[in-house]
Design an enzyme around this catalytic site. Structure first.
Site, mmCIF file in Angstrom:
data_model
loop_
_atom_site.group_PDB
_atom_site.id
_atom_site.type_symbol
_atom_site.label_atom_id
_atom_site.label_comp_id
_atom_site.label_asym_id
_atom_site.label_seq_id
_atom_site.Cartn_x
_atom_site.Cartn_y
_atom_site.Cartn_z
ATOM 1 N N ASP A 184 -37.908 18.015 16.139
ATOM 2 C CA ASP A 184 -37.355 18.577 17.221
ATOM 3 C C ASP A 184 -36.572 19.926 17.027
ATOM 4 O O ASP A 184 -36.613 19.928 15.572
ATOM 5 C CB ASP A 184 -35.992 17.866 17.975
ATOM 6 N N ASP A 208 -33.875 22.209 20.976
ATOM 7 C CA ASP A 208 -33.154 20.755 20.841
ATOM 8 C C ASP A 208 -31.656 21.260 20.765
ATOM 9 O O ASP A 208 -31.071 21.466 21.648
ATOM 10 C CB ASP A 208 -33.847 20.004 20.046
ATOM 11 N N ASP A 212 -27.526 17.837 14.356
ATOM 12 C CA ASP A 212 -27.628 16.157 14.500
ATOM 13 C C ASP A 212 -27.297 15.487 13.370
ATOM 14 O O ASP A 212 -27.922 15.737 12.275
ATOM 15 C CB ASP A 212 -29.197 15.865 14.617
ATOM 16 N N ARG A 264 -22.074 17.742 24.747
ATOM 17 C CA ARG A 264 -22.395 17.280 23.319
ATOM 18 C C ARG A 264 -21.633 18.077 22.335
ATOM 19 O O ARG A 264 -22.243 18.716 21.089
ATOM 20 C CB ARG A 264 -23.705 17.092 22.844
#
Ligand SMILES: *[C@@H]1O[C@H](CO)[C@@H](O)[C@H](O)[C@H]1NC(C)=O
Ligand SMILES: *[C@@H]1O[C@H](CO)[C@@H](O)[C@H](O)[C@H]1NC(C)=O
Length: 386
Positions: A184, A208, A212, A264
């Site tokens: 991603d 994206d 992460d 997020r």
């Protein structure tokens, strides 16, 4: 011997007093009393450039001190070529430094650079990428990935406009070519990584997410970064079914989120995050969210709600099969613009249980603006003073 008259003595003392006050004010600016504890550790030193490896001793939080990244066996590698070949990297390119060079390597850049990666850049264990003193952009295609690696510092680079990548082969850690599946468009992606310190980077506008932390990654400190212009900012924990992430521990400190971040910051699954002294400049859907029994201690952050829209900081996935045992706690946070934080009732606020070298003092939230005032990539003038 004649003593001065008392009134003259008093005057002299008064002058002395004001002079010392003045020089103290000047001194404190120079010594950077306004720096947070990470920055104070190296930026105070006007000769930091000559002592650049000192940075490794400045980290706090779950990454601990990055002392495995320095020592007598350290190789200094300078990137002079901004080109990229994902399978046969040329010497002097960034990819050559992160994959072919073995052992401890400290990577710097000769000059300002725009690097367009042809495939994700896999970073080997014991690697430091240090962009201080120059403007390095990694942008407009593939971006960074830490895959099954440990002891890595990423400092002072801009990563943006990252795009998804089709499967393909790339030069991996330890100089081995490996097949890589679909990726991603994240700026920095951690997969089964540990002891990672991500400090003073500017991350924005990716397809994206920006950062992460996934698949059993742990012992990560995310500090002094500036995250902006992004829908999904930071994901801690891979997916609801990935129970190994129960052991994940992440420290999120002195970061600036916004403007134009949607959600997020972070979104957490399973593990534990200590989110302290960060500046939240609005959000759209929510700032902090999660599922699968995560624990999060929000401590002395500044949450400024958006003028219009959702004022609530948190979000809980409603279809959570775990029965909704989130542990979201807020202590000493400051809420502006009617921001609210739906804390979990009952249950203990889990302490981070930092070791001595991970530990740091969380300051009052009223200092957050200055603690985060130099978040992101630092600006330099020619003499490396800023
Ligand atoms: C707060 O969270 C609980 C779940 O823990 C939920 O039931 C409740 O609706 C939430 N309240 C608000 C105001 O968001
Ligand atoms: C810290 O230790 C206490 C007591 O053992 C424990 O309850 C808590 O879960 C620990 N915190 C974390 C983040 O593991």
């Amino acid at each position: 011997m004649a003593f001065p008259k008392p009134q003259y003595l008093f005057l002299a003392l008064l002058i002395l007093f004001f002079l010392s006050k003045l020089s103290f004010a000047k001194q404190s600016r120079i010594n950077g009393l306004k720096l947070n504890v990470i920055d104070r550790c190296w930026r105070k030193n006007p000769e930091w450039k000559r002592h650049q490896y000192q940075l490794a001793t400045c980290s706090i939080g779950y990454a601990g001190k990055m002392i495995n990244n320095i020592g007598n066996d350290l190789i200094h590698y300078k990137v002079t070529d901004s080109s990229d070949d994902p399978i046969n990297p040329k010497p002097n390119t960034l990819r050559y430094g992160t994959s072919i060079i073995q052992g401890k390597v400290w990577i710097t850049f000769q000059r300002d650079m725009q690097i367009k990666l042809e495939k994700p850049l896999l970073i080997s264990s014991f690697t430091t990428i240090d962009g201080r003193g120059v403007n390095v952009h990694i942008a407009n295609n593939a971006c960074l990935m830490i895959f099954k690696a440990t002891n890595i510092i990423i400092h002072g680079i801009r990563v943006h406009h990252c795009k998804p990548q089709a499967p393909g082969i790339v030069m991996g850690p330890e100089g081995k070519v490996i097949p890589l599946g679909q990726v991603d468009g994240d700026a920095i992606r951690l997969v089964t990584a540990s002891k990672i310190w991500i400090d003073h980077n500017t991350l924005y506008d990716c397809q994206d997410g920006l950062l992460d932390v996934t698949r059993g990654s742990t012992d990560v400190t995310i500090s002094n970064n500036w995250f902006k212009n992004q829908d999904k900012v930071m994901l801690l924990g891979h997916d609801d079914g990935y129970v190994r992430d129960k052991n994940m521990k992440v420290t999120v400190v002195y970061n600036h989120f916004g403007p134009n971040c949607n959600q997020r910051m972070p979104r957490i699954r399973h593990g534990y995050a200590h989110v302290a002294n960060n500046f939240y400049q609005g959000w759209l859907q929510y700032a902090i969210g999660g599922s699968m029994e995560p624990s999060l201690k929000s401590e002395a952050n500044l949450f400024v709600a958006p003028t219009i829209g959702n004022k609530e900081v948190t979000w809980r996935k409603s279809s959570d099969k775990s029965g909704g045992t989130w542990n979201f706690h807020s202590i000493r946070d400051i809420f502006e613009n009617e921001a609210s934080f739906n804390i979990t009732k009952g249950g203990d606020v889990k302490k981070p249980n930092y070791t001595k070298e991970q530990n740091f003092k969380v300051l009052d939230a009223k200092f957050v603006k200055y603690l985060t005032s130099s978040s992101g990539v630092l600006r330099y003038n020619k003499n490396y003073v800023y």
